[in-house]
Design a protein around this motif. Structure first.
Motif, short mmCIF file in Angstrom:
data_model
loop_
_atom_site.label_atom_id
_atom_site.label_comp_id
_atom_site.label_asym_id
_atom_site.label_seq_id
_atom_site.Cartn_x
_atom_site.Cartn_y
_atom_site.Cartn_z
N MET A 1 21.30 2.58 -7.28
CA MET A 1 22.18 3.07 -6.21
C MET A 1 22.73 4.44 -6.57
SD MET A 1 23.39 1.90 -3.32
CE MET A 1 22.96 0.21 -3.70
N SER A 2 22.92 4.66 -7.86
CA SER A 2 23.47 5.92 -8.34
C SER A 2 22.80 7.09 -7.63
CB SER A 2 23.21 6.03 -9.84
OG SER A 2 24.41 6.29 -10.50
N GLY A 3 23.61 7.94 -7.04
CA GLY A 3 23.05 9.11 -6.41
C GLY A 3 22.58 8.87 -4.99
N SER A 4 22.40 7.60 -4.61
CA SER A 4 21.94 7.38 -3.24
C SER A 4 23.15 7.12 -2.35
CB SER A 4 20.94 6.22 -3.23
OG SER A 4 21.33 5.18 -2.38
N GLU A 5 23.31 7.96 -1.38
CA GLU A 5 24.46 7.88 -0.48
C GLU A 5 24.28 6.77 0.54
OE1 GLU A 5 27.47 9.76 -0.25
OE2 GLU A 5 26.77 9.98 -2.31
N PRO A 6 25.37 6.13 0.99
CA PRO A 6 25.25 5.17 2.08
C PRO A 6 24.69 5.86 3.33
CG PRO A 6 27.46 5.08 1.10
CD PRO A 6 26.76 6.27 0.52
N PRO A 7 23.94 5.12 4.15
CA PRO A 7 23.27 5.74 5.31
C PRO A 7 24.21 6.09 6.46
CG PRO A 7 22.83 3.38 5.26
CD PRO A 7 23.57 3.71 4.00
N VAL A 8 25.42 5.58 6.43
CA VAL A 8 26.33 5.82 7.56
C VAL A 8 27.63 6.44 7.06
CG1 VAL A 8 25.52 4.01 9.12
CG2 VAL A 8 27.16 3.42 7.32
N PRO A 9 28.28 7.19 7.96
CA PRO A 9 29.63 7.63 7.63
C PRO A 9 30.55 6.41 7.48
CG PRO A 9 29.14 8.08 9.96
CD PRO A 9 27.87 7.60 9.32
N GLU A 10 31.71 6.59 6.88
CA GLU A 10 32.63 5.47 6.72
C GLU A 10 32.89 4.86 8.09
OE1 GLU A 10 35.92 5.34 4.06
OE2 GLU A 10 35.35 7.19 3.05
N THR A 11 32.65 3.58 8.21
CA THR A 11 32.74 2.90 9.50
C THR A 11 33.47 1.59 9.31
OG1 THR A 11 30.58 3.84 10.10
CG2 THR A 11 31.37 1.99 11.42
N ARG A 12 34.51 1.41 10.11
CA ARG A 12 35.23 0.13 10.03
C ARG A 12 34.68 -0.81 11.09
NH1 ARG A 12 39.66 -1.95 7.66
NH2 ARG A 12 40.97 -2.72 9.35
N VAL A 13 34.15 -1.94 10.64
CA VAL A 13 33.48 -2.89 11.52
C VAL A 13 34.22 -4.23 11.47
CG1 VAL A 13 31.31 -4.09 12.01
CG2 VAL A 13 31.26 -1.83 10.94
N LEU A 14 34.51 -4.79 12.64
CA LEU A 14 35.03 -6.15 12.69
C LEU A 14 33.87 -7.10 12.93
CD1 LEU A 14 37.34 -8.23 12.82
CD2 LEU A 14 37.55 -7.74 15.26
N ALA A 15 33.61 -7.97 11.98
CA ALA A 15 32.51 -8.93 12.10
C ALA A 15 33.09 -10.32 12.34
CB ALA A 15 31.68 -8.93 10.81
#
Lengths: 343, 343
Positions: A1-15
């Protein structure tokens, strides 16, 4: 995971979905998928069961409609209801469906001055393979909510129930999707696990068929065909839905300005295969295929899942629990092999 | 993550703690940590609250002792109780503590013919900073269970309560740990967040102090000093505990044969700094420090957490929610900077 950015901007999700102590269905899989891909997932659990119902036995309790409403009140009073997306899955009973619907309506209403600020992905969990597995009054409860959803993810049977169109071939499937766009004004639709005979459908293949409507409510249809894996898995719909949340958000973020438009609906002149929904579905299916393949590979070879013996059934069901936690790379960086085609 | 293997062999862990819809405490953080590091985590939630109690307001319900027992019965009847480790955190009330204790005792009993097969990490959540925040009858409930635990993780106050030794300096701390080993025969102890004046404790530093006993019940003490981060976080104890589960398993797996010994207890001639507990604690603190630093960096600079204004308090509490999901590398591959020293 090191160096690999999450694919989405910070997103608050209600599941909102079920919770099982052991195994991977409902929120137990959806929340991990959302978190592993970098979303801040709030998890409102609609049941707590020991295990999923595919084992044919389980213990635990359902959460009442009142408790669902109370939990959301708790979030609101501490300003924790700042969700950008909501994903709803299995909800026990019509009253609880109504309670979850009220949450979604309220979040939608709150953001109505800011188009695109809130996006609801609704998986109308009602049944499969020609049979309802919820109470009949759940159907109208969902029907009254779908006009508020931005994206719905019915399976083939649920699409039939919602559209009143019997799906027997690509024509009737197309017709069902057009009816869903028109009857409910729902902007985005993906029908999961389509199983039809068609010339471009090799044997042992399944497809998903999706559409993002035009401003005039016309379907723009695409289809992705992929190989079926010969095993009965549980939780695949929930994993699909959680991945769609992330990949839809990502695909929309890749189109400048689209995230600020109502329901993230693309221009009428956007080619079908460039619809964010199509691009998202491709990435989702790539992850699904990898996770299911790894799960199948990890299963003991000597299991006989279809015997009548209860202990064999339990062992086979446990062995088919989705294996994600040791295969994060399948979620984060899947290889897209199955491409969308225009229907 | 691609190419980076999980640090532990496949491990089935039963995690028993609270669940919050929004935010990161209890099982909401522990389960993600366990899963992100490759464990198959079963999550038995003891409450479902909208948010953690540090907000000073919340909604939701507790799970009864009977429901906890039922959920475990549900697991057993489908042969889903094949846990190699168990982590227990916050449990609401003495009766529920007893119910969770019965689960641990049963799992221990079941594996007694195979030393090292089952390992229970118990965080005796009772209070902090000189004050109980559970009912008084919870204390004897925990005291009766600690002899069954393999590793306990009390904070300084909980260590005092359990040992009846007032901790004021390193001598009394050492004495408290020796009492815990002798009184409860608990093999491994880590006291978290020790805050004492000591020559090797620079200002604004904290430490953890741990010990794995010898076959004769003598403490083998180590200490790790690390810089305190000036912010009030919630969920740090739960993150610490979940990381300890993984890193202890990993450190034990690195010593041939140790995983097959009762309670994973090292030979009497193992140097203190080579105890798996010490190596595990180093890795845990490395992750903790990175996650807390990233959380602090991500907080808006203009928050005034200590005003009396309720809205400011809510905003500051939300901003201090631990930020893990976008920093998986801090969990997976932290840089060990703080080394254990012999006490």
């Amino acid at each position: 995971m090191s160096g690999s950015e999450p694919p989405v901007p910070e997103t608050r999700v209600l599941a909102v979905a079920s919770h099982v102590v052991s195994g991977y269905v409902g929120n137990k899989i959806a929340v991990f998928v959302l978190q592993a891909l970098g979303c801040d997932a709030a998890a409102l659990n609609t049941v707590q069961f020991s295990n999923h119902t595919g084992y044919k036995q389980w213990k635990g309790t359902r959460v009442s409609a009142q408790e669902i409403t109370d939990l959301f009140e708790g979030l609101k009073q501490s300003y924790l209801d700042d969700f950008e997306m909501m994903l709803s899955g299995y909800i026990p009973g019509a009253e609880a469906v109504g309670a979850v619907g009220n949450i979604a309506k309220e979040l939608k209403e709150k953001s109505k001055g800011t188009p695109g600020k809130f996006f609801w992905v609704l998986d109308p969990v009602m049944g499969d393979n020609g049979r309802l597995y919820v109470a009949e009054e759940v159907v109208p409860a969902y029907q009254s909510l779908i006009p508020y959803a931005d994206l719905i993810l019915p399976n083939q049977f649920e699409a039939e129930v919602l559209s009143d169109v019997k799906i027997v071939d690509m024509d009737t499937l197309t017709q069902a999707i057009q009816v869903l766009h028109e009857k409910y004004r729902v902007p985005h639709i993906v029908i999961t696990s389509v199983n039809l005979l068609a010339p471009d459908h090799p044997p042992s293949h399944l497809s998903v068929v999706g559409s993002s409507m035009t401003s005039g409510g016309r379907a723009r249809l695409f289809k992705i065909v992929f190989p079926a894996i010969d095993c009965y898995f549980s939780g695949t719909g929930d994993m699909f839905a959680a991945l769609m949340v992330v990949r839809m958000r990502q695909a929309v973020a890749e189109v400048p300005g689209l995230g600020q438009r109502p329901s993230w609906l693309s221009d009428d002149d956007t080619p079908t295969l460039e619809l964010p929904l199509a691009r998202a579905a491709e990435r989702v299916l790539a992850s699904m295929n990898e996770v299911l393949s790894r799960t199948k590979e990890g299963m003991p070879k000597d299991l006989k899942p279809k015997t009548a013996d209860q202990n064999s059934h339990l062992a086979a069901t446990k062995a088919a629990e989705l294996r994600l936690v040791r295969h994060l790379d399948c979620l984060r960086s899947p290889k897209v092999e199955f491409k969308a085609r225009v229907v």
